[in-house]
Design a protein around this motif. Structure first.
Motif, mmCIF file in Angstrom:
data_model
loop_
_atom_site.group_PDB
_atom_site.id
_atom_site.type_symbol
_atom_site.label_atom_id
_atom_site.label_comp_id
_atom_site.label_asym_id
_atom_site.label_seq_id
_atom_site.Cartn_x
_atom_site.Cartn_y
_atom_site.Cartn_z
ATOM 1 N N LEU A 30 -29.246 -44.697 -61.747
ATOM 2 C CA LEU A 30 -30.118 -45.332 -60.755
ATOM 3 C C LEU A 30 -29.781 -44.824 -59.362
ATOM 4 N N LYS A 31 -30.845 -44.620 -58.555
ATOM 5 C CA LYS A 31 -30.628 -44.040 -57.226
ATOM 6 C C LYS A 31 -30.965 -45.013 -56.108
ATOM 7 N N GLY A 32 -31.503 -46.174 -56.451
ATOM 8 C CA GLY A 32 -31.886 -47.111 -55.392
ATOM 9 C C GLY A 32 -33.142 -46.688 -54.655
ATOM 10 N N ASN A 33 -33.964 -45.871 -55.293
ATOM 11 C CA ASN A 33 -35.253 -45.508 -54.682
ATOM 12 C C ASN A 33 -36.387 -45.833 -55.645
ATOM 13 N N GLY A 34 -36.298 -46.999 -56.262
ATOM 14 C CA GLY A 34 -37.295 -47.370 -57.264
ATOM 15 C C GLY A 34 -36.926 -46.756 -58.603
ATOM 16 N N ILE A 35 -37.921 -46.559 -59.467
ATOM 17 C CA ILE A 35 -37.665 -45.917 -60.752
ATOM 18 C C ILE A 35 -38.404 -44.597 -60.760
ATOM 19 N N LEU A 36 -37.696 -43.510 -61.038
ATOM 20 C CA LEU A 36 -38.253 -42.156 -61.033
ATOM 21 C C LEU A 36 -39.021 -41.910 -59.735
ATOM 22 N N GLY A 37 -38.468 -42.432 -58.641
ATOM 23 C CA GLY A 37 -39.075 -42.214 -57.334
ATOM 24 C C GLY A 37 -40.270 -43.096 -57.021
ATOM 25 N N LYS A 38 -40.683 -43.908 -57.987
ATOM 26 C CA LYS A 38 -41.815 -44.808 -57.741
ATOM 27 C C LYS A 38 -41.290 -46.181 -57.351
ATOM 28 N N LYS A 39 -41.911 -46.779 -56.342
ATOM 29 C CA LYS A 39 -41.495 -48.102 -55.893
ATOM 30 C C LYS A 39 -41.839 -49.122 -56.988
ATOM 31 N N VAL A 40 -40.915 -50.051 -57.218
ATOM 32 C CA VAL A 40 -41.136 -51.052 -58.260
ATOM 33 C C VAL A 40 -41.899 -52.238 -57.678
ATOM 34 N N VAL A 41 -43.019 -52.587 -58.271
ATOM 35 C CA VAL A 41 -43.708 -53.829 -57.926
ATOM 36 C C VAL A 41 -43.792 -54.653 -59.207
ATOM 37 N N TYR A 74 -33.520 -51.230 -68.193
ATOM 38 C CA TYR A 74 -34.810 -50.559 -68.407
ATOM 39 C C TYR A 74 -34.989 -49.437 -67.388
ATOM 40 N N ALA A 75 -34.736 -49.766 -66.126
ATOM 41 C CA ALA A 75 -34.909 -48.778 -65.062
ATOM 42 C C ALA A 75 -34.011 -47.568 -65.322
ATOM 43 N N ASN A 76 -32.779 -47.858 -65.730
ATOM 44 C CA ASN A 76 -31.826 -46.786 -65.986
ATOM 45 C C ASN A 76 -32.279 -45.908 -67.164
ATOM 46 N N ALA A 77 -32.838 -46.559 -68.189
ATOM 47 C CA ALA A 77 -33.309 -45.802 -69.355
ATOM 48 C C ALA A 77 -34.448 -44.876 -68.959
ATOM 49 N N CYS A 78 -35.337 -45.347 -68.069
ATOM 50 C CA CYS A 78 -36.441 -44.498 -67.597
ATOM 51 C C CYS A 78 -35.875 -43.291 -66.857
ATOM 52 N N GLU A 79 -34.876 -43.541 -66.002
ATOM 53 C CA GLU A 79 -34.263 -42.434 -65.251
ATOM 54 C C GLU A 79 -33.619 -41.439 -66.220
ATOM 55 N N MET A 80 -32.922 -41.981 -67.222
ATOM 56 C CA MET A 80 -32.259 -41.108 -68.184
ATOM 57 C C MET A 80 -33.268 -40.259 -68.944
ATOM 58 N N ALA A 81 -34.408 -40.914 -69.334
ATOM 59 C CA ALA A 81 -35.396 -40.204 -70.131
ATOM 60 C C ALA A 81 -36.293 -39.337 -69.262
ATOM 61 N N GLY A 82 -36.332 -39.650 -67.963
ATOM 62 C CA GLY A 82 -37.206 -38.902 -67.061
ATOM 63 C C GLY A 82 -38.677 -39.242 -67.235
ATOM 64 N N THR A 83 -38.955 -40.354 -67.920
ATOM 65 C CA THR A 83 -40.346 -40.764 -68.146
ATOM 66 C C THR A 83 -40.396 -42.266 -68.371
ATOM 67 N N PHE A 84 -41.597 -42.834 -68.191
ATOM 68 C CA PHE A 84 -41.791 -44.255 -68.522
ATOM 69 C C PHE A 84 -42.282 -44.409 -69.964
ATOM 70 N N SER A 85 -42.502 -43.296 -70.639
ATOM 71 C CA SER A 85 -43.056 -43.358 -71.989
ATOM 72 C C SER A 85 -42.119 -44.134 -72.916
ATOM 73 N N PRO A 86 -42.661 -45.100 -73.681
ATOM 74 C CA PRO A 86 -41.807 -45.882 -74.574
ATOM 75 C C PRO A 86 -40.955 -45.002 -75.480
ATOM 76 N N ALA A 87 -41.497 -43.871 -75.893
ATOM 77 C CA ALA A 87 -40.737 -42.997 -76.792
ATOM 78 C C ALA A 87 -39.419 -42.586 -76.133
ATOM 79 N N GLY A 88 -39.492 -42.159 -74.859
ATOM 80 C CA GLY A 88 -38.291 -41.733 -74.143
ATOM 81 C C GLY A 88 -37.353 -42.888 -73.864
ATOM 82 N N VAL A 89 -37.917 -44.031 -73.450
ATOM 83 C CA VAL A 89 -37.096 -45.189 -73.097
ATOM 84 C C VAL A 89 -36.325 -45.685 -74.317
ATOM 85 N N VAL A 90 -37.039 -45.764 -75.463
ATOM 86 C CA VAL A 90 -36.392 -46.244 -76.686
ATOM 87 C C VAL A 90 -35.224 -45.335 -77.051
ATOM 88 N N LYS A 91 -35.470 -44.024 -76.935
ATOM 89 C CA LYS A 91 -34.432 -43.061 -77.291
ATOM 90 C C LYS A 91 -33.213 -43.220 -76.378
#
Lengths: 389, 447
Positions: free
Chosen positions: B93-104, B356-373
């Motif tokens: 996590l970088k503290g700039n939202g998730i994958l650069g997108k602001k979280v709402v 969840y946010a960390n998993a998205c960063e790790m996977a580099g995508t919001f796609s459930p496939a990447g997050v689950v992995k």
């Protein structure tokens, strides 16, 4: 609003059909143009139309219609589990079962009228609710709710772990992941689900319209205006009442089935007295005894439940961001009482206003607006005629 | 009876109107399908959905969960002091939202009912376009919403849900649970109960009548019977009953000397208060002092129950008085924001959002496939529970379990539970096969 002629009816039906089918576009500007809410509009509209056949025409106020809704839902999910994920067998069985259940309850409850009838139906519905909630848990799965599961491995008949779906198996349907309700392969969630519900609503509306204009409907209205007079003239009103009760029970069963079709899960809370009360509110708010009223009322209530309850202070702050800070805080703190968790408060106020000022419901309001319009037009016409003369 | 007054011209006209109306919305629908997975975020923001009970018997927990979610979003967006973002490792996590997108975020009220919960979850998916839903506080609701998320193809990060079924027979590939479960509670509690109350006890269960109550009763029965206790009777009570006196009176003459309350939230507050009012805790049965056990305990409930909980044993997922760096950082930033310490419900929801946010960063995508992995088998530390692992076989987190007791002499109004024992992870672990169920395939299809 529409003249009570066959031509007027056809016009009303055509406009109704057009509005329902175009709902995804028409309701988008007010934030309601998404499938789940529109499905709810259609389903509860159907529920209220059916309720109105009993309450609006005969004046018998049933406080237990949610029981039929629940029966429809449970029957549908069980058909999904036993027969097929195709919705047609499930819907047919649900409507028939709800009708039989209504026959049973109606046969007993209709021995009384007025408040006694209402209390009897309420008692039956609460009994059904309690049964579903904690006694019949092997059938209803209690508070957790009845759900469809993946196909059981051959030989396993424990429903905790897998479903049978005899028909699907016989036709060799292969399932991937969570089983989805479908109509010959078209999935019944999202927009296709909405159009399925919309079709049911339109057919239901048409049947209700024909009933209301038939001699049977006339008889029901006669019961409402003076049942004693009918009895004295030698008419036995019970069969008419029972028929109306069963028909409206079947409508409720259909609505319950559609709830489970669009979302294969049945919970006991669908049978709770609050759900029975809700359909009474819908009908009265829209206009009891009118054709369109119940659908309008159902839509208004579901809109409040889904949209108003989701507005929170952040949203209000955004909306009123053009006001100066101090004023904005005051406005937001007052308004936030009426949105979010407070949506019941708004609905209550609206309901009070309608009952006090428009006893005929929203339909009376519409009627008044139209007549105002017409009177204005008639007056100007008259004035023109006067000038010409 | 009816004259057919519709002529051909009208029929054609009506059909044309109807047809146009039918076709028009399909046009919009087709556009919505031009995405790789459900609700793919295309703008500068990503929307998360927080679905919590804001009314009903679990409303207090729901309110605290919502506070935690809001704090987590703040920290993810780089506002505030960062809380556990600073202690979480390994963190991307970088503290700039998730994958650069602001979280709402959007919120919804589950009303502690499956129907209402699914309706509000559907609103979030279909209208608000969320990629992940979190929340809970009732296992019935959590299971219902988890199924929905699996169908729709988005990720469900369970909040407070303690039933064995959530990651047992109702587990789904798109659903994840950080919170512990009834089995772990039983395994952790039984040795402590044996030490405190002995081997020769007769237990009476009052159980909330839904999936959580059922599985907790099953697990408590299993583990207490293993230490030699007998089960006198198990009684199911409706959720949100309010008045439990009719269920408590029979306990007095049942011959039982321990009452196990498989209740939660306001139900537990009501049932334990009434049990104490009926004098259960002053009774002596079979020559032993009558005791009450509440297997799932939270500080919010202790606060509601007041003096009734003093000396009562239970288990909990997390407690704000833990002294590790992560817990301290979380309590500090939560306290600064809201003026009170977080509950265990708040902690699990905060952690789930971060995971969840960390998993998205790790996977580099919001796609459930990447997050689950990314989440399956993920090992982490520094989120308040010590070393923790998301087991790949059932998407259940494994970590130490806290056994707590109602504090006899609280030093403040929040100092209500004392940690009696920290049961190590190895003692509460089990074979994922014992509960049945299947994760199934990941659903990453467009919705």
């Amino acid at each position: 609003m529409f003249a009570k002629t066959a031509r007027g009816d056809w016009l009303l039906f055509a406009i109704f059909t057009a509005v329902v089918l175009a709902a995804p576009i028409l309701f988008a500007p007010i934030g309601a143009g998404y499938p789940d809410l529109l499905q709810k509009f259609a389903i509860y509209g159907l529920f209220a139309i059916g309720f109105n056949i009993l309450f609006g025409l005969t004046g018998y106020l049933s406080f237990g219609h949610a029981a039929f809704l629940g029966v429809g839902s449970y029957a549908t999910v069980w058909m999904f589990k036993l027969l097929s994920m195709n919705v047609l067998p499930a819907v047919v069985v649900s409507v028939v079962l709800a009708g039989l259940f209504a026959l049973l309850i109606g046969y007993v409850s209709l021995r009384r009228s007025g408040i006694y009838f209402s209390i009897l139906t309420l008692a039956f519905a609460e009994m059904s609710y309690k049964l579903a909630y904690s006694v019949l848990t092997p059938i209803t799965n209690g508070e957790t709710g009845l759900q469809v599961r993946n196909l059981a491995k051959a030989g396993v008949v424990n429903f905790q772990h897998g479903d049978l779906r005899i028909l699907d198996r016989a036709f060799g349907v292969v399932e991937h992941g969570v089983p989805m309700s479908n109509l010959f392969g078209i999935k019944m969630s999202g927009w296709p689900g909405f159009y399925f519900c919309a079709a049911a609503l339109i057919i239901g509306f048409f049947i209700a319209m024909r009933i209301s204009r038939s001699s049977f409907g006339m008889m029901l209205r006669a019961i409402k205006s003076n049942q004693n007079r009918l009895n004295y003239t030698g008419v036995n009103t019970r069969p008419y009442l029972l028929a109306a009760f069963v028909i409206s029970g079947m409508y409720a069963g259909m609505a319950g089935a559609l709830l489970a079709v669009t979302d294969p899960l049945a919970g006991a809370e669908r049978m709770q007295w609050t759900a029975s009360g809700e359909v009474v509110l819908m009908t009265i708010m829209g206009g009891a005894g009118t054709l369109l009223g119940p659908v309008l009322g159902a839509s208004v209530i579901k809109y409040f439940e889904n949209i108003f309850s989701a507005i929170n202070e952040n949203v209000l702050h955004q909306v009123f961001s053009w006001l100066p800070q101090g004023v904005q805080d005051v406005v937001v703190s007052i308004l936030s009482l009426f949105v979010g968790e407070g949506w019941h408060l708004t609905l209550g106020l609206l309901f009070m206003l309608i009952v006090i000022f428009l006893p005929g419901g929203l339909m009376e309001g519409l009627g008044r607006i139209v007549s105002l319009f017409k009177r204005g037009k008639a007056a100007s016409d008259a004035a023109q005629n006067g000038q010409e003369a | 009876m009816s004259k057919k007054l519709i002529n051909r011209r009208e029929l054609i006209r009506n059909a044309a109107i109807g047809g146009a109306a039918l076709a028009a919305p399909l046009h919009f629908v087709r556009d919505a399908h031009a995405e790789a997975y459900c609700n793919m975020p295309t703008g500068k923001t990503v929307t998360l959905g927080f679905n919590v009970p804001q009314s009903g018997p679990y409303a207090d927990e729901g309110a605290d969960e919502l506070r935690a979610f809001k704090l987590a979003v703040k920290h993810l967006n780089g506002e505030g002091d960062g809380g556990m973002l600073n202690t979480f490792k390994p963190s991307s996590l970088k503290g700039n939202g998730i994958l650069g997108k602001k979280v709402v975020f959007v919120t919804g009220d589950t009303q502690t009912k499956s129907d209402a919960a699914r309706a509000s979850a559907k609103r979030m998916i279909e209208k608000d376009g969320v990629v992940m839903i979190s929340g809970g506080s009732s296992s019935g609701v959590a299971i219902a919403v988890q199924g929905l998320c699996q169908e729709a193809g988005i990720i469900f990060m369970a909040g407070l849900t303690h039933s064995n079924d959530t990651t047992g027979k109702d587990k789904k590939r798109n659903g994840f649970r950080h919170f512990f479960n009834a089995y772990m509670s039983g395994a952790a509690l039984a040795p402590v109960l044996e030490k405190a109350y002995g081997k020769d006890r007769k237990a009476y269960h009052l159980t909330a009548d839904y999936t959580w109550g059922w599985t907790q009763e099953e697990s408590m029965k299993k583990f207490t019977e293993q230490i030699g206790w007998k089960t006198v009777k198990t009684v199911r009570t409706p959720v949100g009953a309010g008045d439990f006196s009719q269920y408590i009176t029979p306990v007095l003459n049942s011959g039982a000397d321990v009452l196990i309350l498989n209740h939660y939230g306001k139900d537990m507050i009501n049932s334990i208060t009434q049990a104490v009012q009926f004098g259960l805790r002053d009774k002596v049965v079979n020559g032993k002092k009558f005791e009450i056990v509440v297997p799932l305990f939270s500080r919010l409930m202790a606060q509601g129950a007041g003096d009734a909980i003093k000396g009562v044993y239970g288990s909990t997922n997390w407690n704000w008085q833990l002294q590790d760096a992560a817990s301290k950082a979380f309590v500090k930033s939560f306290g600064k924001e809201y003026g009170q310490p977080p509950s265990m419900a708040a902690q699990t929801c905060y952690v789930q959002t971060l995971l969840y946010a960390n998993a998205c960063e790790m996977a580099g995508t919001f796609s459930p496939a990447g997050v689950v992995k990314a989440l399956e088998g993920f090992k982490f530390d520094g989120l308040g529970n010590g070393p923790t692992e998301y087991r790949a076989a059932d998407h259940q987190c494994f970590k130490d379990v806290l056994v707590v007791r109602g504090n006899e002499k609280p030093k403040s109004k929040f100092d209500l539970l004392e940690v009696v024992e920290i049961t190590p992870r190895a003692k509460v672990e089990y074979d994922p096969k014992i509960f049945g169920g299947e994760l199934g395939p990941v659903n990453a299809k467009p919705c």
